[in-house]
Structure formats: structure tokens, C-alpha cells
Enzyme design. Structure first.
Site, PDB file in Angstrom:
ATOM      1  N   GLU A 157       0.866  -1.182   0.000  1.00  0.00           N
ATOM      2  CA  GLU A 157       0.000   0.000   0.000  1.00  0.00           C
ATOM      3  C   GLU A 157       0.899   1.227   0.000  1.00  0.00           C
ATOM      4  O   GLU A 157       1.849   1.275   0.776  1.00  0.00           O
ATOM      5  CB  GLU A 157      -0.903   0.027   1.238  1.00  0.00           C
ATOM      6  CG  GLU A 157      -2.009  -0.985   1.166  1.00  0.00           C
ATOM      7  CD  GLU A 157      -2.986  -0.890   2.338  1.00  0.00           C
ATOM      8  OE1 GLU A 157      -2.739  -0.118   3.288  1.00  0.00           O
ATOM      9  OE2 GLU A 157      -3.987  -1.592   2.297  1.00  0.00           O
ATOM     10  N   HIS A 176      -7.797   1.790   1.452  1.00  0.00           N
ATOM     11  CA  HIS A 176      -7.890   1.208   2.799  1.00  0.00           C
ATOM     12  C   HIS A 176      -8.788   2.064   3.708  1.00  0.00           C
ATOM     13  O   HIS A 176      -8.386   2.490   4.783  1.00  0.00           O
ATOM     14  CB  HIS A 176      -6.495   1.049   3.408  1.00  0.00           C
ATOM     15  CG  HIS A 176      -6.434  -0.014   4.461  1.00  0.00           C
ATOM     16  ND1 HIS A 176      -5.294  -0.709   4.727  1.00  0.00           N
ATOM     17  CD2 HIS A 176      -7.365  -0.506   5.323  1.00  0.00           C
ATOM     18  CE1 HIS A 176      -5.505  -1.574   5.703  1.00  0.00           C
ATOM     19  NE2 HIS A 176      -6.762  -1.467   6.078  1.00  0.00           N
TER      20      HIS A 176
END
Length: 189
Positions: A157, A176
Site C-alpha cells: 500500500e 484502505h
């Protein structure tokens, strides 16, 4: 659970494709390749708090719900447990993942598991980035084996700019944020 339901509706209605087209000057009003959720089978992997909440909402929307969990769980409504991950993957129109990050879930969904899924199925991962092989997911979308996907978590990420998922058809990528919705709802109550 609400984010997942929203993603399911958006994917089955092909909203990502149509939105991208509209941003580029297109105006595709056709219903080709678009479906209602009613009557579809949702397979939930991980039937804890979020998975069971998702099953309640999905059933209320007219979906058939099956689930797979390594722990024996009390089922809600008409939701049915299945014996194996393979049975869930092959028996679902939409597969939604809600598992923790553990050695057992690392790489849980790869090319072999995606191949078990129905042609034209959808995959949603709002659990942990290490659960799904993103290269296998990109290939399945590119080949047309999967009709769409949504990921709220990736490994790494953020998702690298070079990832083929950015250009994949009928793909939703969020940064997220699913946990933030739960936290915000808790703080607002």
C-alpha cells in the site's frame, strides 16, 4: 459491510466502466453486462462480525448467501455454510473476503483459486492486502475470467502506479478506507 454492499452494486451495474467512459466524454446508457444483485449468490469467506453483518444486508437485498469459515459459526437468517473454500469459490457469483492477516490467509486467493471461480464472477477484498495475489487478479480481469473486482487493501500500500489493476476493466480501488467507516460510525453514535 456497507462498503462491500456498495461495491457489489457498483460492480454488477458496471458503474466503474460507465463512470470512466463518462469522464472521457462517453455516454453509455446500455444495460449490456449489467445485473441486479437480487438472485445472485454471495460467498463470504470469514463469517465473523463483518461477514455476518454483510450476510444480513445481502439477504435483505434478495441475495442467496453462503459462507466458509474455519471456525464453526452460528449462521444468520438463511445463510448456508459450505464445506470448503473450493466449494464457496465455485458456487458464488460474488466472493467477498473478510479474514484476518495470518500465515493461513497469506496468499489464500491466487491463480488456482481464481480459476475455481465461475467465469464472470466478481471478487472483493476488504480484509488484508496479503490475502490476494494481485497479479493473478489482474490476469483474471484482463482475460475476462472475472467480470470485476474491488480491493480496499493491497500489498504493498499504496498500489504501485505500474500495477495493471489501475487500468483493469470494472475495477474499484479504494485506499484502505473500510475501517474508517466503522470507526466514524462508532464515534458518531
Amino acid at each position: 459491510a456497507e462498503l462491500t454492499i456498495g461495491e457489489i452494486v457498483m460492480l454488477l451495474r458496471r458503474i466503474p466502466d460507465r463512470s470512466r467512459s463518462a469522464h472521457q466524454g462517453g455516454w453509455d446508457k446500455s444495460a449490456n453486462g449489467a445485473f441486479e444483485v437480487r438472485g445472485k449468490t454471495l460467498g463470504i469467506v470469514g463469517y465473523g462480525n463483518i461477514g455476518s453483518q454483510l450476510s444480513n444486508i445481502a439477504e435483505a437485498m434478495g441475495m442467496r448467501v453462503i459462507y466458509y469459515d474455519h471456525t464453526d459459526r452460528l449462521r444468520h437468517g438463511n445463510t448456508e455454510p459450505v464445506e470448503s473454500l473450493a466449494a464457496l469459490l465455485s458456487g458464488s457469483d460474488i466472493v467477498s473476503l473478510h479474514v484476518p492477516e495470518t500465515p493461513a490467509t497469506h496468499g489464500m486467493i491466487g491463480a488456482a483459486e481464481i480459476a475455481l471461480m465461475r467465469k464472470g464472477a466478481y471478487l472483493i477484498n476488504n480484509s488484508r492486502g496479503t490475502v490476494v495475489d494481485l497479479e493473478a487478479l489482474a490476469e483474471a480481469l484482463s482475460s475476462g475470467h472475472l467480470a470485476g473486482a474491488a480491493v480496499d487493501v493491497t500489498d504493498p500500500e499504496p498500489l504501485p502506479a505500474t500495477s495493471p489493476l489501475w487500468d483493469a476493466p470494472n475495477m474499484l480501488i479504494t485506499p484502505h478506507i473500510s475501517g474508517w467507516f466503522h470507526l466514524a460510525a462508532t464515534l458518531n453514535n
